[in-house]
Design a protein around this motif. Structure first.
Motif, PDB file in Angstrom:
ATOM      1  N   TRP A  85       0.825  -1.203   0.000  1.00 34.57           N
ATOM      2  CA  TRP A  85       0.000   0.000   0.000  1.00 34.57           C
ATOM      3  C   TRP A  85       0.858   1.252   0.000  1.00 34.57           C
ATOM      4  N   ILE A  86       1.922   1.271   0.782  1.00 35.58           N
ATOM      5  CA  ILE A  86       2.802   2.446   0.794  1.00 35.58           C
ATOM      6  C   ILE A  86       3.522   2.584  -0.548  1.00 35.58           C
ATOM      7  N   HIS A  87       3.805   1.465  -1.189  1.00 29.41           N
ATOM      8  CA  HIS A  87       4.344   1.498  -2.550  1.00 29.41           C
ATOM      9  C   HIS A  87       3.376   2.264  -3.458  1.00 29.41           C
ATOM     10  N   PHE A  88       2.082   1.948  -3.368  1.00 32.17           N
ATOM     11  CA  PHE A  88       1.074   2.655  -4.163  1.00 32.17           C
ATOM     12  C   PHE A  88       1.051   4.146  -3.817  1.00 32.17           C
ATOM     13  N   LEU A  89       1.102   4.466  -2.525  1.00 33.78           N
ATOM     14  CA  LEU A  89       1.056   5.863  -2.104  1.00 33.78           C
ATOM     15  C   LEU A  89       2.217   6.656  -2.685  1.00 33.78           C
ATOM     16  N   VAL A  90       3.418   6.084  -2.609  1.00 29.26           N
ATOM     17  CA  VAL A  90       4.609   6.771  -3.120  1.00 29.26           C
ATOM     18  C   VAL A  90       4.499   6.971  -4.626  1.00 29.26           C
ATOM     19  N   MET A  91       4.195   5.909  -5.332  1.00 29.58           N
ATOM     20  CA  MET A  91       4.178   5.985  -6.795  1.00 29.58           C
ATOM     21  C   MET A  91       3.020   6.845  -7.307  1.00 29.58           C
ATOM     22  N   ASP A  92       1.844   6.731  -6.690  1.00 29.45           N
ATOM     23  CA  ASP A  92       0.723   7.569  -7.121  1.00 29.45           C
ATOM     24  C   ASP A  92       1.013   9.040  -6.867  1.00 29.45           C
ATOM     25  N   LEU A  93       1.606   9.350  -5.720  1.00 22.25           N
ATOM     26  CA  LEU A  93       1.944  10.742  -5.433  1.00 22.25           C
ATOM     27  C   LEU A  93       3.012  11.246  -6.405  1.00 22.25           C
ATOM     28  N   PHE A  94       3.963  10.402  -6.738  1.00 22.28           N
ATOM     29  CA  PHE A  94       5.007  10.805  -7.688  1.00 22.28           C
ATOM     30  C   PHE A  94       4.402  11.084  -9.064  1.00 22.28           C
ATOM     31  N   VAL A  95       3.518  10.214  -9.516  1.00 22.31           N
ATOM     32  CA  VAL A  95       2.845  10.428 -10.801  1.00 22.31           C
ATOM     33  C   VAL A  95       1.953  11.664 -10.718  1.00 22.31           C
ATOM     34  N   GLY A  96       1.264  11.837  -9.593  1.00 26.57           N
ATOM     35  CA  GLY A  96       0.449  13.031  -9.405  1.00 26.57           C
ATOM     36  C   GLY A  96       1.276  14.301  -9.460  1.00 26.57           C
ATOM     37  N   ARG A  97       2.436  14.260  -8.872  1.00 27.73           N
ATOM     38  CA  ARG A  97       3.339  15.412  -8.910  1.00 27.73           C
ATOM     39  C   ARG A  97       3.754  15.712 -10.341  1.00 27.73           C
ATOM     40  N   TRP A  98       4.040  14.669 -11.122  1.00 25.36           N
ATOM     41  CA  TRP A  98       4.406  14.859 -12.527  1.00 25.36           C
ATOM     42  C   TRP A  98       3.243  15.495 -13.287  1.00 25.36           C
ATOM     43  N   ILE A  99       2.030  14.985 -13.071  1.00 29.47           N
ATOM     44  CA  ILE A  99       0.848  15.555 -13.723  1.00 29.47           C
ATOM     45  C   ILE A  99       0.698  17.023 -13.321  1.00 29.47           C
ATOM     46  N   TYR A 100       0.863  17.309 -12.042  1.00 30.24           N
ATOM     47  CA  TYR A 100       0.767  18.681 -11.542  1.00 30.24           C
ATOM     48  C   TYR A 100       1.751  19.592 -12.277  1.00 30.24           C
ATOM     49  N   TRP A 101       3.027  19.183 -12.346  1.00 29.35           N
ATOM     50  CA  TRP A 101       4.041  20.027 -12.989  1.00 29.35           C
ATOM     51  C   TRP A 101       3.813  20.147 -14.493  1.00 29.35           C
ATOM     52  N   GLU A 102       3.316  19.099 -15.121  1.00 29.78           N
ATOM     53  CA  GLU A 102       2.979  19.197 -16.549  1.00 29.78           C
ATOM     54  C   GLU A 102       1.860  20.220 -16.748  1.00 29.78           C
ATOM     55  N   GLY A 103       0.885  20.196 -15.865  1.00 30.32           N
ATOM     56  CA  GLY A 103      -0.191  21.183 -15.938  1.00 30.32           C
ATOM     57  C   GLY A 103       0.313  22.595 -15.715  1.00 30.32           C
ATOM     58  N   GLN A 104       1.222  22.766 -14.776  1.00 27.50           N
ATOM     59  CA  GLN A 104       1.800  24.081 -14.528  1.00 27.50           C
ATOM     60  C   GLN A 104       2.594  24.564 -15.739  1.00 27.50           C
ATOM     61  N   LYS A 105       3.294  23.653 -16.367  1.00 29.44           N
ATOM     62  CA  LYS A 105       4.154  23.995 -17.506  1.00 29.44           C
ATOM     63  C   LYS A 105       3.336  24.287 -18.764  1.00 29.44           C
ATOM     64  N   THR A 106       2.308  23.491 -19.019  1.00 30.81           N
ATOM     65  CA  THR A 106       1.578  23.585 -20.285  1.00 30.81           C
ATOM     66  C   THR A 106       0.260  24.322 -20.192  1.00 30.81           C
ATOM     67  N   GLY A 107      -0.271  24.478 -18.981  1.00 27.40           N
ATOM     68  CA  GLY A 107      -1.569  25.112 -18.825  1.00 27.40           C
ATOM     69  C   GLY A 107      -2.732  24.152 -19.015  1.00 27.40           C
TER      70      GLY A 107
END
Length: 160
Positions: A85-107
């Protein structure tokens, strides 16, 4: 700290990061917090602790040549389940962070993809990929204008 306490702590630990990315994506504090790798280091440390405590010679054998029945038996153990479960938490948050930064970068709008990623990581990633494709295919002018606006906002919030 018990396995249950660590499990509960990890579940609560990730929520402020998701809340900031989803509800306050353009806030300067959100950008500062999400630029750090510290949340991942702490969660990965909890994962490492649990991983070490969940590996037995039998489990190592099962994981070295994974068969579905062996993996199911492995995750029947509370420590192994918490590790997964913590594996899921880490990886989902990491992917979420990537999505967040892509949104910040591209709008590109990310709220829906981040919410999906919080509850079902790969679906959030798929949602963001599809949203990006739709934006590029059907709204190329909007994306160009939005990317400039996001860059201008970032520059103005950093004081340059």
């Amino acid at each position: 700290m018990t396995i249950s306490q660590l499990f509960n702590f990890a579940n609560l630990f990730v929520l402020p990061f998701w809340t900031l990315m989803i509800l306050l994506p353009n806030w300067k504090v959100t950008r500062q917090i999400m630029s750090s790798y510290l949340p991942f280091v702490l969660l990965a440390g909890a994962y490492l602790y649990l991983f070490i405590n969940s590996i037995t010679p039998e489990n190592a054998q099962a994981l070295s040549n994974p068969q579905l029945a062996d993996i199911a038996r492995f995750f029947a153990d509370e420590t192994a389940a918490a590790t997964g479960w913590i594996h899921f938490l880490v990886m989902d948050l990491f992917v979420g962070r990537w999505i967040y930064w892509e949104g910040q970068k591209t709008g590109i709008w990310t709220i829906h993809s981040l919410a999906l990623c919080l509850f079902a990581g790969p679906l959030g990633l798929l949602s963001h990929i599809l949203t990006g494709w739709i934006a590029k295919t059907f709204f190329p002018k909007f994306q160009e204008n939005e990317a400039v606006t996001v860059e201008e906002k970032a520059a103005s919030s950093s004081g340059t």
